[in-house]
Motif scaffolding. Sequence first.
Motif, short mmCIF file in Angstrom:
data_model
loop_
_atom_site.label_atom_id
_atom_site.label_comp_id
_atom_site.label_asym_id
_atom_site.label_seq_id
_atom_site.Cartn_x
_atom_site.Cartn_y
_atom_site.Cartn_z
N LYS A 6 2.75 -8.51 17.88
CA LYS A 6 2.70 -10.26 17.66
C LYS A 6 1.16 -10.38 18.12
O LYS A 6 0.80 -11.75 17.90
CB LYS A 6 3.47 -10.74 19.04
CG LYS A 6 5.03 -10.55 18.92
CD LYS A 6 5.60 -10.96 20.32
CE LYS A 6 7.13 -10.51 20.26
NZ LYS A 6 7.75 -11.02 21.26
N LYS A 7 0.29 -9.64 18.13
CA LYS A 7 -1.27 -9.80 18.41
C LYS A 7 -1.89 -10.42 16.91
O LYS A 7 -1.19 -10.07 16.07
CB LYS A 7 -2.21 -8.61 18.77
CG LYS A 7 -1.79 -8.33 20.09
CD LYS A 7 -2.77 -7.11 20.54
CE LYS A 7 -2.65 -7.10 22.07
NZ LYS A 7 -3.27 -8.25 22.88
N ARG A 8 -2.65 -11.54 17.23
CA ARG A 8 -3.35 -11.97 16.04
C ARG A 8 -4.52 -11.33 15.88
O ARG A 8 -5.35 -11.04 16.68
CB ARG A 8 -3.70 -13.50 16.18
CG ARG A 8 -2.54 -14.44 16.06
CD ARG A 8 -1.41 -14.13 16.97
NE ARG A 8 -0.55 -15.59 17.30
CZ ARG A 8 0.16 -15.72 18.04
NH1 ARG A 8 0.37 -14.87 18.96
NH2 ARG A 8 0.97 -16.80 18.48
N LEU A 9 -4.90 -11.00 14.51
CA LEU A 9 -6.16 -10.16 14.15
C LEU A 9 -7.15 -11.71 13.90
O LEU A 9 -6.82 -12.69 13.19
CB LEU A 9 -6.01 -9.59 12.90
CG LEU A 9 -5.13 -8.44 13.21
CD1 LEU A 9 -4.81 -7.74 11.79
CD2 LEU A 9 -5.74 -7.49 14.18
N ARG A 10 -8.63 -11.43 14.31
CA ARG A 10 -9.67 -12.23 13.72
C ARG A 10 -10.23 -12.07 12.40
O ARG A 10 -10.44 -13.12 11.65
CB ARG A 10 -10.93 -12.09 14.96
CG ARG A 10 -10.47 -12.58 16.42
CD ARG A 10 -11.62 -12.56 17.51
NE ARG A 10 -11.24 -12.80 18.74
CZ ARG A 10 -11.39 -13.94 19.12
NH1 ARG A 10 -11.77 -14.80 18.34
NH2 ARG A 10 -11.02 -14.28 20.28
N PHE A 11 -10.30 -10.83 12.07
CA PHE A 11 -11.22 -10.46 10.98
C PHE A 11 -10.26 -10.32 9.62
O PHE A 11 -10.88 -9.71 8.50
CB PHE A 11 -11.97 -9.42 11.35
CG PHE A 11 -12.71 -9.59 12.43
CD1 PHE A 11 -13.71 -10.79 12.47
CD2 PHE A 11 -12.80 -9.02 13.68
CE1 PHE A 11 -14.68 -10.97 13.46
CE2 PHE A 11 -13.40 -9.32 14.76
CZ PHE A 11 -14.59 -10.28 14.64
N SER A 12 -8.85 -10.39 9.55
CA SER A 12 -8.09 -10.09 8.40
C SER A 12 -7.29 -11.09 8.03
O SER A 12 -6.65 -11.59 8.91
CB SER A 12 -7.40 -8.69 8.52
OG SER A 12 -6.56 -8.44 7.55
N LEU A 70 0.63 -1.24 -0.15
CA LEU A 70 0.36 0.03 -0.05
C LEU A 70 0.86 1.35 -0.20
O LEU A 70 1.85 1.39 0.62
CB LEU A 70 -0.88 0.21 1.22
CG LEU A 70 -1.88 -1.34 1.36
CD1 LEU A 70 -2.62 -0.85 2.60
CD2 LEU A 70 -2.99 -1.15 0.05
N GLN A 71 0.48 2.21 -0.61
CA GLN A 71 1.23 3.59 -0.70
C GLN A 71 1.31 4.10 0.51
O GLN A 71 2.33 4.70 0.78
CB GLN A 71 0.54 4.50 -1.66
CG GLN A 71 1.65 5.44 -2.06
CD GLN A 71 0.84 6.36 -3.30
OE1 GLN A 71 0.02 5.91 -4.20
NE2 GLN A 71 1.28 7.64 -3.51
N LEU A 93 -7.97 1.80 -5.06
CA LEU A 93 -8.63 0.67 -4.47
C LEU A 93 -9.77 1.34 -3.96
O LEU A 93 -9.84 2.45 -3.60
CB LEU A 93 -7.73 0.13 -3.14
CG LEU A 93 -6.59 -0.61 -3.42
CD1 LEU A 93 -5.79 -0.88 -2.12
CD2 LEU A 93 -6.61 -1.74 -4.48
N ASN A 94 -10.97 0.36 -3.72
CA ASN A 94 -12.02 1.02 -3.24
C ASN A 94 -12.12 0.94 -1.83
O ASN A 94 -13.57 0.97 -1.29
CB ASN A 94 -13.06 0.02 -4.07
CG ASN A 94 -13.22 -1.38 -3.76
OD1 ASN A 94 -12.29 -1.80 -2.66
ND2 ASN A 94 -13.92 -2.17 -4.21
N THR A 95 -11.24 0.84 -1.07
CA THR A 95 -11.30 0.77 0.46
C THR A 95 -11.16 2.15 0.99
O THR A 95 -11.48 2.20 2.22
CB THR A 95 -10.11 -0.30 0.89
OG1 THR A 95 -8.93 0.02 0.46
CG2 THR A 95 -10.49 -1.61 0.65
N VAL A 98 -9.45 -9.98 0.03
CA VAL A 98 -8.19 -9.44 0.64
C VAL A 98 -8.56 -7.86 1.09
O VAL A 98 -8.43 -7.37 2.22
CB VAL A 98 -6.95 -9.48 -0.18
CG1 VAL A 98 -5.76 -8.85 0.67
CG2 VAL A 98 -6.86 -10.99 -0.43
N LEU A 99 -9.34 -7.16 0.15
CA LEU A 99 -9.52 -5.89 0.56
C LEU A 99 -10.60 -5.72 1.54
O LEU A 99 -10.63 -4.73 2.25
CB LEU A 99 -9.94 -5.15 -0.80
CG LEU A 99 -9.12 -5.09 -1.67
CD1 LEU A 99 -9.70 -4.16 -3.19
CD2 LEU A 99 -7.97 -4.42 -1.56
N LYS A 100 -11.56 -6.83 1.53
CA LYS A 100 -12.60 -6.70 2.74
C LYS A 100 -11.88 -6.87 4.07
O LYS A 100 -12.12 -6.17 5.00
CB LYS A 100 -13.78 -7.82 2.40
CG LYS A 100 -14.61 -7.91 3.55
CD LYS A 100 -15.53 -9.19 3.25
CE LYS A 100 -16.52 -9.41 4.17
NZ LYS A 100 -17.62 -10.54 3.89
#
Length: 278
Positions: free
Chosen positions: A239-245, A75-76, A107-109, A209-211
């Motif tokens: 070090k934290k894990r992400l649930r939604f990505s 990402l820029q 991107l549309n995000t 991936v964008l979602k």
Amino acid sequence: MKKKTTVLEPSTSRKRSRDEDSEPEPEPEPGNSIDHSGSLSLEENFTFSDTMVALQIMRAQFPHLEKVSVQPFVLQSQLYSSIKDRTQVDRELESLRRDRVLRIFKLNTGQDDHAVMFMDDYLNQIEHVVKRMKVKTRDDLMVFEWFKTHVIHSKLDTSISHQELCSLLSLGGTVKEEHISLLINAGIIIRQLIDQNMYWFAIPNIGSVLKGLSQGRKEVLSILSRRKYKEMMLAPLEKKRLRFSPLDMRFHLRDLIGSGHLKTVQTPSGLIVRVAKD
């Protein structure tokens, strides 16, 4: 100046106070893999002096995605987080774009969201998607060859008009409306909402991936916003894990710092990441 190359050692940090770290760690989602390769931590390679070096390292650090096949992209905003002079980033990106080393995609995000992908990776991504497409005849496949030969290297912008697209494709053969539909269905171009005669160039197969990018941004900001001072040391946060990505914490932190949603503060104990005030 040569970059520091100290290998990341296992964490030996003391237990933090109950109110800060008492929440349970979520289990890693598929694709949200932990880096056991001995690569440098984000704090150890946070800044770079050169855009190309930053691109190459971030490409190498692109998270492994199990459920979707997407070539690495940067990402820029991530470049803005790692190089102090934004004008330098823009200038060097423009030079690399004109030399056809890479492509830049809108991107549309978000209004200012742009992805950067090396040209070879982009061509490989198209090739992968085309192989998985169910097309009726070999003649239909020819449009993808025309696109790679006559459009990609001629039109370097993030968008193209219907008329110009057809004009460039016609250098390869007779263009039919079905050919344009094939490019749209493959995710190689996206019709613009405000002008139906304009298309965005796109990275095929990147939708999920964008979602995850959008959801991950919210999740990271939520993690920090729940803390007393809306801040956390970078090392344990990474070090934290992400649930939604499907993208990892390092990917999101570079993005959010570069876009101005987060800021960093250097302390004797290391970098602190803090939610930027409105």
